[in-house]
Scaffold this active site. Structure first.
Site, PDB file in Angstrom:
ATOM      1  N   ILE A  97       0.840  -1.202   0.000  1.00 13.01           N
ATOM      2  CA  ILE A  97       0.000   0.000   0.000  1.00 13.01           C
ATOM      3  C   ILE A  97       0.876   1.252   0.000  1.00 13.01           C
ATOM      4  CG2 ILE A  97      -1.713   1.319   1.307  1.00 13.01           C
ATOM      5  CD1 ILE A  97      -2.703  -1.396   2.441  1.00 13.01           C
ATOM      6  N   GLN A 120       2.454   1.870  -3.379  1.00 10.22           N
ATOM      7  CA  GLN A 120       1.483   2.449  -4.301  1.00 10.22           C
ATOM      8  C   GLN A 120       1.270   3.935  -4.003  1.00 10.22           C
ATOM      9  OE1 GLN A 120      -0.052   1.532  -6.990  1.00 10.22           O
ATOM     10  NE2 GLN A 120      -1.552   3.200  -7.148  1.00 10.22           N
ATOM     11  N   GLU A 121       1.283   4.293  -2.727  1.00  7.39           N
ATOM     12  CA  GLU A 121       1.035   5.681  -2.339  1.00  7.39           C
ATOM     13  C   GLU A 121       2.221   6.599  -2.642  1.00  7.39           C
ATOM     14  OE1 GLU A 121      -1.573   7.121  -1.364  1.00  7.39           O
ATOM     15  OE2 GLU A 121      -2.947   5.563  -0.678  1.00  7.39           O
ATOM     16  N   SER A 122       3.429   6.176  -2.266  1.00  5.34           N
ATOM     17  CA  SER A 122       4.555   7.122  -2.288  1.00  5.34           C
ATOM     18  C   SER A 122       5.873   6.564  -2.793  1.00  5.34           C
ATOM     19  CB  SER A 122       4.794   7.639  -0.864  1.00  5.34           C
ATOM     20  OG  SER A 122       5.261   6.572  -0.027  1.00  5.34           O
ATOM     21  N   TYR A 137      -6.076   1.260  -8.277  1.00 10.69           N
ATOM     22  CA  TYR A 137      -5.374   1.385  -6.997  1.00 10.69           C
ATOM     23  C   TYR A 137      -5.307   0.037  -6.285  1.00 10.69           C
ATOM     24  CZ  TYR A 137      -4.629   3.014  -2.142  1.00 10.69           C
ATOM     25  OH  TYR A 137      -4.159   3.209  -0.866  1.00 10.69           O
TER      26      TYR A 137
END
Length: 511
Positions: free
Chosen positions: A310, A313-315, A440
């Site tokens: 996660i 995927q975010e940063s 996502y």
């Protein structure tokens, strides 16, 4: 690779017909010669399989794999324990049936006419095609016509051998190949990316999963159409085990268990991205060791590897990451969200991971109890991305379209519709970037698969290194100075010992 479409009416009709045909074989008490009765009396279901993420694998002493989970549930259905034997290749699996060492094979095996001549096939539960693979950067073959035995190597017992024999007889007379009697398909794919072999053949699911850890493997061409995957057992006049399999699969079809397991293991999509996967795996090697303790500390109710996926995927694991919309940090939190969670610095990795996990946990707590436990995380992640209200809209739309609102496989297909006016105009909470939420969640699942596969392979390599070290005890310095013997110390060869060493040692509760 695709999941087989399930026709429940047809299943019902076939079930009734087979039940009538197999009625004499149903394991009534007082019939000790009955195969299922023998399994129950013995107290264990013996299966043979191969080691792969799709069939059976272990990590941190925990087993996983589609065939493993199905076989475990089938053993529970029979009221017995599960005993697993891991073999190196497919030929050895069928040897176990021939020798009576296994009750059934659960190893992602393809149904074909040659196999059913000698073995009993069970219900089918997904399908694959057979693919010719090569290493990225090498010459890609466009046809099988001119492949030689020096170029193409196949694992023993592989279903593709029958297809190649047909192609050679009917279309490509110069086609040739070699069978490696010592290695299975996974080992041959490894040899291809290591540059030791030119080509091999593997099924599409095995290739897809292998690419998540080794993106250098590429598909040259499909050599077959989709083929159904099934379990196999010995063929004789006793059909009680086949009857039990049929009833078991009918039950898990009806209660949604099979659909959930297929989504878990097959629902990660086919859109492989070489550059993206390679970039992620490089970060796993170079960046993850620094932040892994934080993921392990704050993961709480989910696996830390999923939390790491996660955050990637975010940063891309950058604590200083900032988007044009103002979200910041490892978990890309808004200012308002950070304040509501009591965070003082969004760019502090520990605070960001802790806050992001707590926010995700809030979403998981909101997910209706009707959602199966192992799918709640996907609903929560979609809500994390686009808002919980829009997640409710997606479930409502799924219900309206006669889908199952409690099945992630059904609901995720409706997410892109939330950005299309004919649909969102009739929903309670209106427009949402559902296509982004879909991507996502799918991306996170792919990163999780890559990370789990990478760590599982690394753990297996470490175990092999330790086992090798045990076979070569340390020698003291003074022993190095002693005169060497003039004759070699030969030892008596024990075939049974060699076979024991060839088998994978599994956690005790599986035996």
């Amino acid at each position: 690779m695709k999941k087989l479409k399930i026709n429940y009416l047809l299943i019902g009709i076939v079930t009734l017909l087979l039940a009538a045909a197999l009625w004499p074989s149903i394991p009534w008490s007082g019939k000790p010669e009955n195969r299922v009765a023998g399994i129950i009396a013995r107290g264990e279901l013996r299966i043979s399989t191969i080691n792969s993420p799709m069939t059976f694998a272990t990590m941190n002493n925990k087993a996983f794999g589609l065939d493993y989970e199905l076989a475990k549930q089938f053993a529970d259905y029979l009221g017995v324990t599960l005993k697993i034997t891991v073999r190196q290749n497919i030929s050895q699996l069928f040897d176990d049936l021939d020798d009576g060492q296994a009750d059934m094979l659960a190893a992602g095996l393809v149904y074909n006419q040659e196999r059913v001549k000698n073995y009993q096939a069970g219900p089918t539960y997904y399908s694959v095609s057979q693919q010719l693979v090569y290493r990225v950067g090498n010459t890609r073959p466009r046809t099988l016509a001119a492949l030689t035995a020096e170029q193409l190597t196949i694992a023993p017992g592989h279903v593709a051998i029958n297809d190649l024999q047909t192609l050679k007889a009917e279309k490509y007379p110069d086609l040739a190949w070699r069978v490696d009697e010592k290695r299975g398909t996974t080992a041959l794919m490894q040899a291809v990316i290591d540059g030791k072999l030119d080509y091999t053949i593997a099924d599409s699911v095995a290739v897809s999963l292998f690419q998540r850890v080794h993106p250098e493997l590429a598909v040259a061409l499909d050599i077959t159409d989709e083929q159904p995957v099934t379990w196999f057992s010995a063929r004789d006049d006793d059909n009680s085990l086949s009857a039990a399999m049929l009833d078991f699969f009918n039950n898990i079809n009806e209660d949604g268990t099979l659909a959930r397991l297929e989504e878990k293991y097959l629902g990660h999509g086919n859109d492989f991205d070489y550059v993206d996967t390679r970039t992620f795996l490089r970060a796993v090697e170079n960046i993850l060791p620094e932040v892994q303790p934080l993921f392990e500390k704050y993961a709480r109710e989910i696996d830390w590897r999923l939390l790491a996926a996660i955050a990637w995927q975010e940063s891309h694991w950058d604590p200083q990451a900032t988007s044009p919309t103002g979200v910041r940090g490892m978990m890309m939190l808004t200012r308002n969200t950070a304040q509501s969670l009591g965070l003082t610095d969004r760019t502090d990795a520990a605070q960001s991971i802790d806050g992001g996990m707590r926010y995700l946990q809030d979403m998981m707590d909101k997910v209706p109890d009707s959602i199966p436990k192992d799918e709640r995380i996907w609903f929560a992640l979609a809500a994390y991305n686009m808002g919980y209200a829009h997640m409710l809209d997606a479930m409502a739309l799924t219900r309206k379209q006669k889908g199952n609102p409690n099945s992630w496989a059904d609901v995720k297909l409706r997410l892109p519709l939330l950005s299309q006016k004919p649909y969102y105009s009739k929903l309670k909470y209106g427009y949402a970037r559902g296509h982004e939420a879909y991507a996502y969640v799918e991306n996170i699942r792919k990163y999780q698969i890559s990370l789990v596969g990478y760590l599982s392979e690394k753990e297996r390599q470490q175990q092999q290194t330790l086992a090798l070290a045990e076979d070569y005890p340390a020698v003291l310095p003074n022993e190095l100075e002693q005169p060497q013997e003039t004759t070699l110390p030969f030892f008596k060869f024990r075939a049974d010992k060699q076979m024991d060493n060839a088998r994978m040692k599994l956690p005790g509760h599986l035996y």
